[in-house]
Scaffold this motif. Structure first.
Motif, PDB file in Angstrom:
ATOM      1  N   GLU A 354      61.203  77.207  92.476  1.00 11.33           N
ATOM      2  CA  GLU A 354      60.992  78.639  92.686  1.00 11.33           C
ATOM      3  C   GLU A 354      60.317  79.306  91.491  1.00 11.33           C
ATOM      4  O   GLU A 354      59.486  80.194  91.650  1.00 11.33           O
ATOM      5  CB  GLU A 354      62.344  79.316  92.942  1.00 11.33           C
ATOM      6  CG  GLU A 354      62.957  79.008  94.282  1.00 11.33           C
ATOM      7  CD  GLU A 354      62.071  79.468  95.429  1.00 11.33           C
ATOM      8  OE1 GLU A 354      61.605  80.613  95.377  1.00 11.33           O
ATOM      9  OE2 GLU A 354      61.824  78.660  96.353  1.00 11.33           O
ATOM     10  N   ASP A 355      60.701  78.853  90.303  1.00 13.10           N
ATOM     11  CA  ASP A 355      60.239  79.543  89.085  1.00 13.10           C
ATOM     12  C   ASP A 355      58.763  79.339  88.792  1.00 13.10           C
ATOM     13  O   ASP A 355      58.156  80.144  88.099  1.00 13.10           O
ATOM     14  CB  ASP A 355      61.038  79.065  87.868  1.00 13.10           C
ATOM     15  CG  ASP A 355      62.510  79.337  88.021  1.00 13.10           C
ATOM     16  OD1 ASP A 355      62.852  80.213  88.841  1.00 13.10           O
ATOM     17  OD2 ASP A 355      63.308  78.683  87.339  1.00 13.10           O
ATOM     18  N   GLN A 357      56.258  79.429  90.672  1.00 12.88           N
ATOM     19  CA  GLN A 357      55.331  80.063  91.606  1.00 12.88           C
ATOM     20  C   GLN A 357      54.260  80.865  90.853  1.00 12.88           C
ATOM     21  O   GLN A 357      54.567  81.679  89.997  1.00 12.88           O
ATOM     22  CB  GLN A 357      56.096  80.983  92.547  1.00 12.88           C
ATOM     23  CG  GLN A 357      55.248  81.479  93.679  1.00 12.88           C
ATOM     24  CD  GLN A 357      56.076  82.224  94.705  1.00 12.88           C
ATOM     25  OE1 GLN A 357      57.303  82.228  94.620  1.00 12.88           O
ATOM     26  NE2 GLN A 357      55.422  82.841  95.656  1.00 12.88           N
ATOM     27  N   GLY A 358      53.012  80.613  91.170  1.00 12.66           N
ATOM     28  CA  GLY A 358      51.924  81.389  90.588  1.00 12.66           C
ATOM     29  C   GLY A 358      51.507  80.960  89.203  1.00 12.66           C
ATOM     30  O   GLY A 358      50.603  81.556  88.615  1.00 12.66           O
ATOM     31  N   LYS A 421      54.403  70.044  98.102  1.00  7.19           N
ATOM     32  CA  LYS A 421      55.258  71.223  98.092  1.00  7.19           C
ATOM     33  C   LYS A 421      55.210  71.908  96.731  1.00  7.19           C
ATOM     34  O   LYS A 421      55.059  73.128  96.634  1.00  7.19           O
ATOM     35  CB  LYS A 421      56.693  70.768  98.409  1.00  7.19           C
ATOM     36  CG  LYS A 421      57.629  71.850  98.819  1.00  7.19           C
ATOM     37  CD  LYS A 421      58.947  71.262  99.300  1.00  7.19           C
ATOM     38  CE  LYS A 421      59.840  70.860  98.147  1.00  7.19           C
ATOM     39  NZ  LYS A 421      61.146  70.370  98.570  1.00  7.19           N
ATOM     40  N   LYS A 425      53.301  75.499  95.730  1.00  6.86           N
ATOM     41  CA  LYS A 425      54.074  76.547  95.059  1.00  6.86           C
ATOM     42  C   LYS A 425      53.361  76.983  93.771  1.00  6.86           C
ATOM     43  O   LYS A 425      53.319  78.154  93.432  1.00  6.86           O
ATOM     44  CB  LYS A 425      55.458  75.990  94.710  1.00  6.86           C
ATOM     45  CG  LYS A 425      56.485  77.053  94.490  1.00  6.86           C
ATOM     46  CD  LYS A 425      56.986  77.542  95.830  1.00  6.86           C
ATOM     47  CE  LYS A 425      57.916  78.717  95.663  1.00  6.86           C
ATOM     48  NZ  LYS A 425      58.216  79.302  96.979  1.00  6.86           N
ATOM     49  N   TYR A 427      50.290  77.140  93.158  1.00  6.22           N
ATOM     50  CA  TYR A 427      49.099  77.957  93.392  1.00  6.22           C
ATOM     51  C   TYR A 427      49.348  79.084  94.394  1.00  6.22           C
ATOM     52  O   TYR A 427      48.422  79.601  94.981  1.00  6.22           O
ATOM     53  CB  TYR A 427      47.944  77.065  93.867  1.00  6.22           C
ATOM     54  CG  TYR A 427      47.368  76.248  92.733  1.00  6.22           C
ATOM     55  CD1 TYR A 427      46.564  76.852  91.766  1.00  6.22           C
ATOM     56  CD2 TYR A 427      47.655  74.909  92.596  1.00  6.22           C
ATOM     57  CE1 TYR A 427      46.053  76.126  90.715  1.00  6.22           C
ATOM     58  CE2 TYR A 427      47.162  74.167  91.536  1.00  6.22           C
ATOM     59  CZ  TYR A 427      46.360  74.783  90.610  1.00  6.22           C
ATOM     60  OH  TYR A 427      45.863  74.070  89.548  1.00  6.22           O
ATOM     61  N   THR A 428      50.617  79.433  94.607  1.00  8.58           N
ATOM     62  CA  THR A 428      50.910  80.588  95.450  1.00  8.58           C
ATOM     63  C   THR A 428      50.957  81.829  94.577  1.00  8.58           C
ATOM     64  O   THR A 428      51.662  81.842  93.574  1.00  8.58           O
ATOM     65  CB  THR A 428      52.260  80.404  96.156  1.00  8.58           C
ATOM     66  OG1 THR A 428      52.250  79.148  96.798  1.00  8.58           O
ATOM     67  CG2 THR A 428      52.490  81.491  97.179  1.00  8.58           C
ATOM     68  N   LYS A 429      50.213  82.851  94.960  1.00 11.12           N
ATOM     69  CA  LYS A 429      50.165  84.072  94.130  1.00 11.12           C
ATOM     70  C   LYS A 429      51.496  84.800  94.202  1.00 11.12           C
ATOM     71  O   LYS A 429      52.183  84.797  95.213  1.00 11.12           O
ATOM     72  CB  LYS A 429      49.041  84.972  94.626  1.00 11.12           C
ATOM     73  CG  LYS A 429      47.664  84.567  94.141  1.00 11.12           C
ATOM     74  CD  LYS A 429      46.810  85.796  93.883  1.00 11.12           C
ATOM     75  CE  LYS A 429      45.589  85.458  93.066  1.00 11.12           C
ATOM     76  NZ  LYS A 429      44.451  85.036  93.859  1.00 11.12           N
ATOM     77  N   THR A 430      51.868  85.396  93.119  1.00  6.83           N
ATOM     78  CA  THR A 430      53.120  86.145  93.107  1.00  6.83           C
ATOM     79  C   THR A 430      52.909  87.455  92.371  1.00  6.83           C
ATOM     80  O   THR A 430      52.054  87.583  91.498  1.00  6.83           O
ATOM     81  CB  THR A 430      54.234  85.342  92.433  1.00  6.83           C
ATOM     82  OG1 THR A 430      55.367  86.172  92.283  1.00  6.83           O
ATOM     83  CG2 THR A 430      53.833  84.826  91.083  1.00  6.83           C
TER      84      THR A 430
END
Lengths: 488, 238
Positions: A354-355, A357-358, A421, A425, A427-430
């Motif tokens: 989770e941490d 992300q981005g 997975k 995560k 490369y998912t923008k946050t």
């Protein structure tokens, strides 16, 4: 061959001197760390270069009465892994480690001495002693953070690993009792007249004992816990060297002492291949469920050990080459992944999926390195993991283990799922704003070095393979090894 | 149901142990009946005194034929001390305060000189009589341990500081390796003593057996300091 003994002595001597220097002067401490590291690198290159044909060094000049060290291509490949990982980890941890830094460096030196001893020795009891040196320092390094979690996991590691050591020691004692000698070459000759049943029992003890240290499923329970709680630079060494040195010792014992004929006759090669398949299937599925990246990489290490086990237990030339090459490659790839994770942890205490992300946009180059290493460990071309995996599959088909070859492909897809997975995560923008401590060059440089090796060994595999190609000569045909060891 | 389950688990464990024990019994029985060569131990027994100069055969194997193992074992003690110091949790538990009578306090003071003499004797005469560096080191380590038990950890650490212990440990280990390196400088291999033409002397005299007495001393220092450190790190947190 004077330099072979220095490979063991220099880290030990350095560790003891560091133990004294840490009481008085920080400046002396760090300059000794750097100086000894550079000399050690030089020595390692010297010994690796001189490893073919194998050389024997007799300690105390006692010949067959005492302890002998032997450098052949298999041990030279391990020295190469030590050279690559040890240097990067020491440079990395000089800046990274904050708690108990002096002791971390001292214990790392002791551990390297233990592993170098395991790799070089040609004596059964000496192997056990150095195995204890390396595992003892591993327990200490696991517990070095002194948090509740690290103490618990280190205790778990200690109990399980000591259980394994007990079986190894028992087998060593039985072997000495049966043959009256501890020199591997002489044991191998004497073993020809030992009954099948007793030999199988001793082999079972060795395999069970080393199986715990290697972390084969279901003997792996200590490993993910210890990865989660220990400092990340240690994880690099643990997955790259500590586990691998145990599998080195096991393979050395099986092929040199028991000989490949006995291994085929007793059916242990089939069991080993099956065990390897079981290990990586279970470890991959367990890795998929992890939310903590340290644990995920830990399970991934167990799975890769499964591939290596298959390669080394196939009992043919290609399998040994592929398995050994995968040992080297996995050390590099997993080292890269752990070091990138280490920098994430250093900068923003991120070790959960989770941490991160981005982070791909905040650390573009580092994340790219992570992706390269992840794809390499999955086994995609043109990276190094692809080549060694390919060699193992080819060897499995050659030896008639079609199910192993099929399941390696299945395992590749399994590992792709969980590494994808993580990459997605990454490369998912946050929108989350996080405070970041900038990692400096001494952290980034070792990481990039290892990452570039992933690509280099993938494009030019002949560099390490020129060394690795000689390995089967002294394992498959143990009479050659015995002749050199006895001949002095 | 749970009770049945419990009983089953108990019997399962006992059964497993019994099965392994019987299996091992058969294996050992078979081994007993084998005809086994023992040329290595016979060589140590028949030639050991001439080749190493030490009358104590255990010492000659431990410090000459297989001196490299001893170096490894001494390193294990050092790392074990480090492992222990990390694995004892930081939480302080109040130690059981034990008050002894005056008799014990006084006797300890009388005993300590004897312990020093005994330990030193075991170390220095390790090559000509039973004993050696490991045993002597343990006896020497008893002194700080006795002091800790009787007068408390603060007093003991004030008398012999933890830093000094690790300094001593380091000196012992470094000394062992440096002595081993003498063999290389003399043109032979690492840890060579008789083989590198260091005078073996007359077996049975104090100055004999080449490097063995000095290696004994180094191991004694190292083991003594290491065990004292291990004990203190255990009792500090206990």
């Amino acid at each position: 061959m004077e330099s072979a003994v220095w490979i063991i002595l220099l880290p030990l001597l350095t560790a003891f001197f560091l133990g004294i220097f840490k009481l008085y002067s920080d400046k002396l401490f760090y300059s000794l760390v750097i100086v000894s590291m550079v000399i050690y690198l030089y020595l390692l290159i010297l010994v690796i270069n001189d490893s073919y044909p194998p050389k024997v060094y007799s300690i105390g000049n006692w010949g067959l009465l005492g302890i002998n060290l032997m450098v052949d291509s298999f041990s030279a490949m391990f020295l190469l892994i030590i050279a690559i990982l040890f240097i990067t980890v020491i440079i990395f941890s000089l800046n990274y480690i904050k708690v108990n830094k002096h002791k971390f460096i001292i214990l790392t030196y002791v551990m390297i001495a233990g592993i170098a001893g395991m790799v070089l020795t040609a004596d059964l009891f000496n192997l056990y002693v150095f195995l204890e040196v390396s595992s003892m320092s591993s327990y200490a390094l696991t517990a070095i953070k002194k948090t509740d979690k690290s103490i618990e996991s280190s205790f778990k590691y200690l109990i399980m690993s000591t259980f394994g050591s007990f079986f190894i020691l028992l087998a060593t004692i039985l072997t000495y009792y049966l043959t009256g000698t501890l020199n591997m070459a002489e044991i191998s000759l004497e073993f020809k007249s030992v009954p099948f049943m007793i030999k199988s029992t001793i082999m079972f003890f060795f395999i069970f004992g080393y199986g715990i240290k290697i972390g084969l499923v279901p003997l792996h329970a200590w490993m993910p816990d210890s990865y989660e709680a220990s400092p990340i630079p240690y994880n690099v060494l643990s997955s790259g060297l500590v586990m691998k040195s145990a599998i080195y010792a096991l393979i050395r014992l099986l092929y040199v002492i028991f000989g490949v004929e006995f291994l085929t006759e007793s059916g242990i090669l089939n069991i080993g291949v099956f065990w390897g398949v079981l290990t990586f299937i279970i470890a991959h599925t367990l890795a998929y469920q992890q939310s903590n990246l340290n644990r995920l990489l830990g399970y991934s290490s167990i799975a890769q050990i499964g591939y290596i086990t298959i390669g080394l237990f196939l009992g043919n030339e290609k399998g040994l080459i592929g398995g050994s090459f995968h040992i080297l490659n996995h050390g590099i790839m997993k080292g890269t992944l752990f070091l990138v994770l280490g920098i994430f942890y250093y900068s923003l205490k991120a070790d959960e999926i989770e941490d991160i992300q981005g982070l791909g946009y905040k650390f573009p180059v580092l994340s790219f390195t992570f992706v390269v290493a992840a794809l390499a460990i999955v086994g995609l071309p043109p990276f190094n993991g692809f080549i060694s995996k390919w060699l193992i599959i080819e060897a499995a088909i050659e030896a008639g283990f079609f199910y192993a070859a099929f399941f390696i492909l299945v395992g590749t897809f399994l590992s792709l799922t969980y590494y994808l997975k993580v990459i997605i995560k990454l490369y998912t923008k946050t929108e989350k704003k996080t405070l970041i401590e900038k990692p400096d060059l001494s952290l980034k440089l070792p990481t990039f070095f290892l990452g570039s090796l992933c690509i280099l060994f993938g494009i030019v595999p002949s560099l390490p393979l020129s060394l690795i190609n000689n390995i089967p000569k002294f394992l498959l045909n143990n009479s050659e090894y015995i002749r050199i060891l006895l001949g002095g | 149901m749970s009770r049945v389950h419990k009983i089953f688990r108990k019997f399962y464990k006992i059964g497993l142990v019994l099965f392994l024990a019987i299996f091992l019994l058969f294996i050992f029985d078979e081994i007993q009946n084998l005809d086994i060569k023992r040329y290595l131990s016979e060589h140590y027994i028949s030639e050991g005194v001439q080749e190493t100069g030490a009358i104590n055969l255990v010492t000659s194997v431990l410090y000459d034929y297989r001196g490299f193992d001893t170096l490894g074992e001494a390193t294990v003690i050092l790392t074990a001390a480090a492992t222990l110091s990390f694995m004892t949790p930081i939480k302080k538990v109040k130690m059981l305060g034990t008050e002894f009578t005056i008799i014990i306090y006084q006797t300890i003071i009388i005993i300590i000189p004897f312990l020093v003499v005994l330990g030193m004797n075991l170390i220095f005469f390790g090559h000509i009589s039973p004993g050696g560096g490991f045993v002597g080191g343990v006896i020497l380590a008893m002194i700080p341990i006795l002091v800790t038990i009787n007068y408390g950890i603060t007093f003991s650490e004030n008398k012999l500081k933890p830093n000094h212990k690790s300094l001593l440990e380091g000196i012992g280990a470094i000394g062992f390796i440096l002595l081993g390196l003498l063999g290389i400088f003399a043109g032979s291999n690492f840890l060579a003593s008789g083989q590198a033409n260091f005078g073996l002397g007359n077996p049975g005299e104090l100055i004999s057996a080449g490097l063995i007495p000095y290696l004994n001393l180094m191991i004694g220092i190292k083991v003594g300091a290491g065990l004292a450190a291990i004990f203190n790190s255990l009792i500090k947190e206990g």
